[in-house]
Design an enzyme around this catalytic site. Structure first.
Site, PDB file in Angstrom:
ATOM      1  N   LYS A  75      29.774  11.242  22.537  1.00 30.12           N
ATOM      2  CA  LYS A  75      29.120  10.557  21.424  1.00 30.12           C
ATOM      3  C   LYS A  75      30.135   9.869  20.503  1.00 30.12           C
ATOM      4  O   LYS A  75      29.759   9.004  19.707  1.00 30.12           O
ATOM      5  CB  LYS A  75      28.250  11.524  20.619  1.00 30.12           C
ATOM      6  CG  LYS A  75      28.983  12.548  19.793  1.00 30.12           C
ATOM      7  CD  LYS A  75      27.997  13.466  19.077  1.00 30.12           C
ATOM      8  CE  LYS A  75      28.695  14.496  18.207  1.00 30.12           C
ATOM      9  NZ  LYS A  75      29.381  13.886  17.052  1.00 30.12           N
ATOM     10  N   ASP A  76      31.434  10.238  20.606  1.00 30.30           N
ATOM     11  CA  ASP A  76      32.465   9.600  19.776  1.00 30.30           C
ATOM     12  C   ASP A  76      32.966   8.287  20.371  1.00 30.30           C
ATOM     13  O   ASP A  76      33.680   7.539  19.696  1.00 30.30           O
ATOM     14  CB  ASP A  76      33.662  10.539  19.597  1.00 30.30           C
ATOM     15  CG  ASP A  76      33.341  11.754  18.736  1.00 30.30           C
ATOM     16  OD1 ASP A  76      32.380  11.667  17.947  1.00 30.30           O
ATOM     17  OD2 ASP A  76      34.044  12.768  18.861  1.00 30.30           O
ATOM     18  N   ARG A 123      21.477   9.364  11.150  1.00 28.05           N
ATOM     19  CA  ARG A 123      20.445   9.745  12.123  1.00 28.05           C
ATOM     20  C   ARG A 123      19.775  11.054  11.709  1.00 28.05           C
ATOM     21  O   ARG A 123      18.541  11.160  11.687  1.00 28.05           O
ATOM     22  CB  ARG A 123      21.084   9.912  13.508  1.00 28.05           C
ATOM     23  CG  ARG A 123      20.174  10.550  14.553  1.00 28.05           C
ATOM     24  CD  ARG A 123      20.933  10.856  15.826  1.00 28.05           C
ATOM     25  NE  ARG A 123      21.998  11.819  15.624  1.00 28.05           N
ATOM     26  CZ  ARG A 123      21.828  13.137  15.604  1.00 28.05           C
ATOM     27  NH1 ARG A 123      20.624  13.654  15.745  1.00 28.05           N
ATOM     28  NH2 ARG A 123      22.850  13.946  15.423  1.00 28.05           N
ATOM     29  N   ARG A 124      20.579  12.064  11.391  1.00 28.73           N
ATOM     30  CA  ARG A 124      20.009  13.344  10.967  1.00 28.73           C
ATOM     31  C   ARG A 124      19.268  13.207   9.642  1.00 28.73           C
ATOM     32  O   ARG A 124      18.185  13.754   9.457  1.00 28.73           O
ATOM     33  CB  ARG A 124      21.122  14.389  10.850  1.00 28.73           C
ATOM     34  CG  ARG A 124      21.700  14.809  12.200  1.00 28.73           C
ATOM     35  CD  ARG A 124      22.948  15.660  12.039  1.00 28.73           C
ATOM     36  NE  ARG A 124      23.456  16.105  13.327  1.00 28.73           N
ATOM     37  CZ  ARG A 124      24.729  16.348  13.588  1.00 28.73           C
ATOM     38  NH1 ARG A 124      25.634  16.172  12.639  1.00 28.73           N
ATOM     39  NH2 ARG A 124      25.107  16.755  14.784  1.00 28.73           N
ATOM     40  N   ARG A 141      31.736  16.747   5.081  1.00 27.73           N
ATOM     41  CA  ARG A 141      32.959  16.342   5.771  1.00 27.73           C
ATOM     42  C   ARG A 141      33.702  17.583   6.261  1.00 27.73           C
ATOM     43  O   ARG A 141      33.383  18.708   5.897  1.00 27.73           O
ATOM     44  CB  ARG A 141      33.876  15.552   4.823  1.00 27.73           C
ATOM     45  CG  ARG A 141      33.222  14.334   4.209  1.00 27.73           C
ATOM     46  CD  ARG A 141      32.999  13.251   5.228  1.00 27.73           C
ATOM     47  NE  ARG A 141      32.138  12.196   4.699  1.00 27.73           N
ATOM     48  CZ  ARG A 141      31.563  11.281   5.430  1.00 27.73           C
ATOM     49  NH1 ARG A 141      31.752  11.270   6.728  1.00 27.73           N
ATOM     50  NH2 ARG A 141      30.793  10.378   4.897  1.00 27.73           N
ATOM     51  N   ARG A 147      32.677  23.139   7.284  1.00 26.82           N
ATOM     52  CA  ARG A 147      31.271  22.827   7.011  1.00 26.82           C
ATOM     53  C   ARG A 147      30.439  24.105   6.876  1.00 26.82           C
ATOM     54  O   ARG A 147      29.565  24.195   6.015  1.00 26.82           O
ATOM     55  CB  ARG A 147      30.724  21.930   8.117  1.00 26.82           C
ATOM     56  CG  ARG A 147      31.418  20.578   8.174  1.00 26.82           C
ATOM     57  CD  ARG A 147      30.862  19.670   9.251  1.00 26.82           C
ATOM     58  NE  ARG A 147      31.621  18.418   9.316  1.00 26.82           N
ATOM     59  CZ  ARG A 147      31.157  17.276   9.765  1.00 26.82           C
ATOM     60  NH1 ARG A 147      29.916  17.206  10.214  1.00 26.82           N
ATOM     61  NH2 ARG A 147      31.905  16.193   9.804  1.00 26.82           N
ATOM     62  N   CYS A 235      28.045   5.251  15.684  1.00 29.80           N
ATOM     63  CA  CYS A 235      27.419   6.563  15.556  1.00 29.80           C
ATOM     64  C   CYS A 235      26.804   6.767  14.182  1.00 29.80           C
ATOM     65  O   CYS A 235      26.112   7.738  13.952  1.00 29.80           O
ATOM     66  CB  CYS A 235      28.426   7.668  15.864  1.00 29.80           C
ATOM     67  SG  CYS A 235      29.690   7.887  14.618  1.00 29.80           S
TER      68      CYS A 235
END
Length: 558
Positions: A75-76, A123-124, A141, A147, A235
C-alpha cells in the site's frame, strides 16, 4: 533492503526466513535504509512527497545495485514503478482489515458519543464519519507503539491501525482491539500485502523471488491498485477498496469520498479473474466520475424528498448510510438509535474440525459478528469454504461475500419462511445434514425448529446481542418538535424498543399522519402488531428500495 521500523523489519525478516527455508544454499543479507518518511515521522505525507516517501530511497538503492530485493508494504508503493524496477512477487497478504484499538475494546457501535479517535488516513476518516458523524477525528503520527500509547496514556479514546501490522508485530492479541470487518471499513489498496521489488532485468533474482509469489494476493491487489490509478490520488485519497478472488471470479468493493462536500459512493462489482485489472480501472473511473457528478449543482427535481422529515431508528453504526441516501434526495433526517448491536467475540465457537453442510445467515449483523468471533479466535472464514451458504437477503449476501464465502441461496422473498423453503428445495434429503446458524441473542428459534423437523441438525450459535437504547427526555422532546412525516424501521427489535419508549403515543397526538416505513415483511408484521399505521414496506430488502418507496409515497404530499 528494508526500512528500519519494527514493523518493516518484522516483514522483511519473514521474507528472509521463507527464502532461506525454500533455498537453504542461498545466503540472504539485510540492509536497513532510512527513508524520508522515517526521517520526518511527524510530517504530513503531502509535505514530504506523498506516496513514495517511505519507498523512494530504497528504490534508489535498488537502481544503484546496493541491494537486490526491496521489501515493501504494497500500500506504500505508487501505482507506477520507476523505470528499470518491477514488482517481482506479491509475497502473500495478511488480513486486510483495519483495527480499532481502545482501552475498553469498543466497536464502532459502542464508542462513547464524541469520542476522540486518532488516524492520519482520509480513507479511514471518511468511512468512520459516514457511520459515526459525532466522533472527533485527531491526527495520528509515529510508529505503531507510539500510536498505541496515545490510547494507553489516555490522550485519545481510540486509534485506527492496520490489523496486518498488529499481527506481524505479535500485538493482535492485545486487550482492546476490535478488528473491523472489511465491508464496514474498506481497506487501502493493497493493505496487508507484501511487495518484493527488484530490478526488471535481474532474471536470477526474479526467478528466486517468484517462489514466494501468491497468485490470489497478486490478482486481488492488481485489481485494487487499478482502482487507485484510475481514481487518482495517493494513499491520502479517501478511497477504500477490497478485491477477493474466488472460483474464477474476483469480487470488488469500493468506497470513495469527496472530503470537501462530504459526498460518498459505495458499490460492488465482479468479473472474471483474468479481467481483474480492467474491473479495477472501470470501477475507479466510475467512482471518480460519480463523485464529480454529485458535486455539480442540482435542480429542484433532483430533491424528491425536499424538506421531508424522516426518523431513522437503526443502530448508530448502521444509520448513516441510509440517512445519507435520504439527505441526498433532499430529506431532513433525525437519528434515533433504538437498539445497540454488540458482537460477542468470546462466545464459544464449534471446534474447527466440526463438519457442517450448511452455513446460514439471517442478517448482515450476523455475518459481521461471526467474522469478528472467528478473528478473535485466530480463525478464518475459509474454514467454512466447504459449506453451502444460505443468506436471507441481498445485503446479507453481500456481507457474506465480503467475508470470502460463496453464497448458494438467496430466497426471492427475504423472510425466514422463504429461506427455509429455499433450503429444503436445495437439500431435498435434509435428514442427517448439519447447519451452523450464527444469530442474535434475541433471535427466534423458527428456522432451527423447522429444519430440525426435517431431520437437519442445527447448531444455533449466538454471535451478537441486541439491546434496547435508553432515550433521554431531551431526545424525546426533540423528536416531538421535529414532527416527523415518517419513521423508518429495519428490525422487529427496534419496533419493540420504540413501543417501550412511549413515543408512539406521543406522536399519535402531535403528528397523527406519521407514516411508518419498513425494510421487510417481518418488520412490517411487528409494526402492525404494535398498532403502528399506516405502514409502507420496501419492495426489496435494501436501503435503496426503501428510499425509492419513500420518494414515491412522500414526494407528492404537500
Amino acid at each position: 533492503g528494508s526500512r528500519g521500523s519494527d514493523l518493516a523489519l518484522a516483514q522483511t525478516q519473514a521474507v528472509i526466513n521463507r527464502l532461506t527455508q525454500t533455498f537453504p544454499d542461498t545466503q540472504v543479507g539485510l540492509r536497513i535504509i532510512s527513508t524520508t518518511g522515517d526521517k520526518r515521522p511527524d510530517a504530513r505525507l503531502e509535505e514530504i512527497g506523498g506516496l513514495g516517501a517511505f519507498t523512494r530511497e530504497i528504490e534508489q538503492a535498488l537502481l544503484r545495485r546496493e541491494i537486490d530485493v526491496a521489501v515493501h508494504s504494497l500500500k506504500d508503493l505508487p501505482t507506477k514503478q520507476p523505470e528499470g524496477l518491477a514488482i517481482a512477487a506479491v509475497a502473500g497478504r495478511e488480513r486486510p482489515n483495519d483495527a480499532l484499538i481502545s482501552a475498553d475494546g469498543c466497536t464502532l457501535e459502542t464508542l462513547p458519543p464524541r469520542a476522540a479517535v486518532g488516524t492520519s488516513s482520509l480513507r479511514r476518516k471518511a468511512q468512520l464519519l459516514a457511520r459515526r458523524p459525532d466522533l472527533r477525528i485527531r491526527e495520528l503520527r509515529g510508529n505503531v507503539p507510539t500510536r498505541l500509547r496515545q490510547v494507553s496514556e489516555g490522550r485519545l479514546d481510540a486509534v485506527l491501525l492496520a490489523a496486518a501490522g498488529l499481527i506481524r508485530l505479535g500485538l493482535n492479541k492485545t486487550d482492546g482491539i476490535w478488528e473491523i470487518p472489511v465491508d464496514v471499513m474498506l481497506p487501502a489498496p493493497g493493505q496487508g500485502a507484501l511487495a518484493l521489488e527488484t530490478r526488471a532485468d535481474d532474471g536470477p533474482v526474479i526467478a528466486l523471488i517468484q517462489a514466494l509469489h501468491d497468485i490470489d494476493a497478486a490478482v486481488a491487489t492488481q485489481c485494487e491498485r487499478a482502482v487507485l490509478q484510475a481514481f487518482g490520488g495517493g494513499c491520502r485519497a479517501p478511497l477504500g477498496v477490497y478485491a477477493h478472488p474466488r472460483d474464477g471470479r474476483v469480487h470488488l468493493q469500493v468506497f470513495a469520498a469527496d472530503m470537501d462536500t462530504g459526498r460518498t459512493v459505495r458499490f460492488s462489482r465482479e468479473a472474471a479473474t483474468g479481467d481483474a485489472a480492467r474491473l479495477g480501472a472501470e470501477a475507479g473511473a466510475w467512482a471518480r466520475a460519480e463523485l464529480s457528478a454529485r458535486a455539480a449543482p442540482r435542480q429542484t427535481k433532483d430533491y424528491p424528498l425536499r424538506d421531508k422529515r424522516i426518523v431513522v431508528t437503526r443502530a448508530r453504526h448502521q444509520a448513516a448510510s441510509f440517512g445519507a441516501l435520504l439527505e441526498a434526495a433532499g430529506g431532513r433526517v433525525f437519528y434515533l438509535p433504538l437498539i445497540t448491536i454488540t458482537p460477542l467475540p468470546d462466545a464459544p465457537l464449534p471446534e474447527p474440525d466440526t463438519p457442517f453442510d450448511w452455513l446460514i445467515f439471517t442478517s448482515a449483523n450476523a455475518v459481521h459478528a461471526f467474522g469478528e468471533v472467528l478473528a478473535r479466535n485466530g480463525r478464518n472464514a475459509r474454514e467454512y469454504g466447504g459449506c453451502r451458504v444460505a443468506a436471507i437477503g441481498d445485503a446479507t449476501a453481500a456481507a457474506t461475500k465480503a467475508l470470502g464465502l460463496h453464497v448458494d441461496i438467496v430466497p426471492d422473498s427475504h423472510t425466514s419462511d422463504a429461506l427455509i423453503e429455499a433450503l429444503l428445495r436445495a437439500e431435498p434429503q435434509p435428514s442427517g445434514k448439519t447447519a451452523l446458524l450464527p444469530q442474535s441473542s434475541a433471535a427466534r428459534s423458527h428456522i432451527a425448529d423447522n429444519l430440525e423437523k426435517h431431520g437437519m441438525k442445527t447448531c444455533a450459535f449466538t454471535a451478537y446481542k441486541t439491546d434496547s437504547c435508553d432515550i433521554d427526555d431531551g431526545a424525546a422532546a426533540d423528536l416531538v418538535l421535529f414532527a416527523p412525516e415518517c419513521v423508518a424501521f429495519f428490525s422487529p427489535s427496534a419496533v419493540k424498543a420504540y413501543v417501550a419508549t412511549g413515543l408512539r403515543e406521543e406522536l399519535a397526538q402531535t403528528s397523527p399522519s406519521t407514516l411508518y416505513a419498513s425494510i421487510g415483511p417481518v418488520t412490517t408484521k411487528a409494526l402492525r402488531d404494535a398498532g403502528c399505521a399506516p405502514v409502507l414496506e420496501a419492495p426489496r430488502q435494501s436501503e435503496e428500495a426503501l428510499r425509492d418507496a419513500l420518494i414515491a409515497a412522500l414526494s407528492q404530499s404537500p
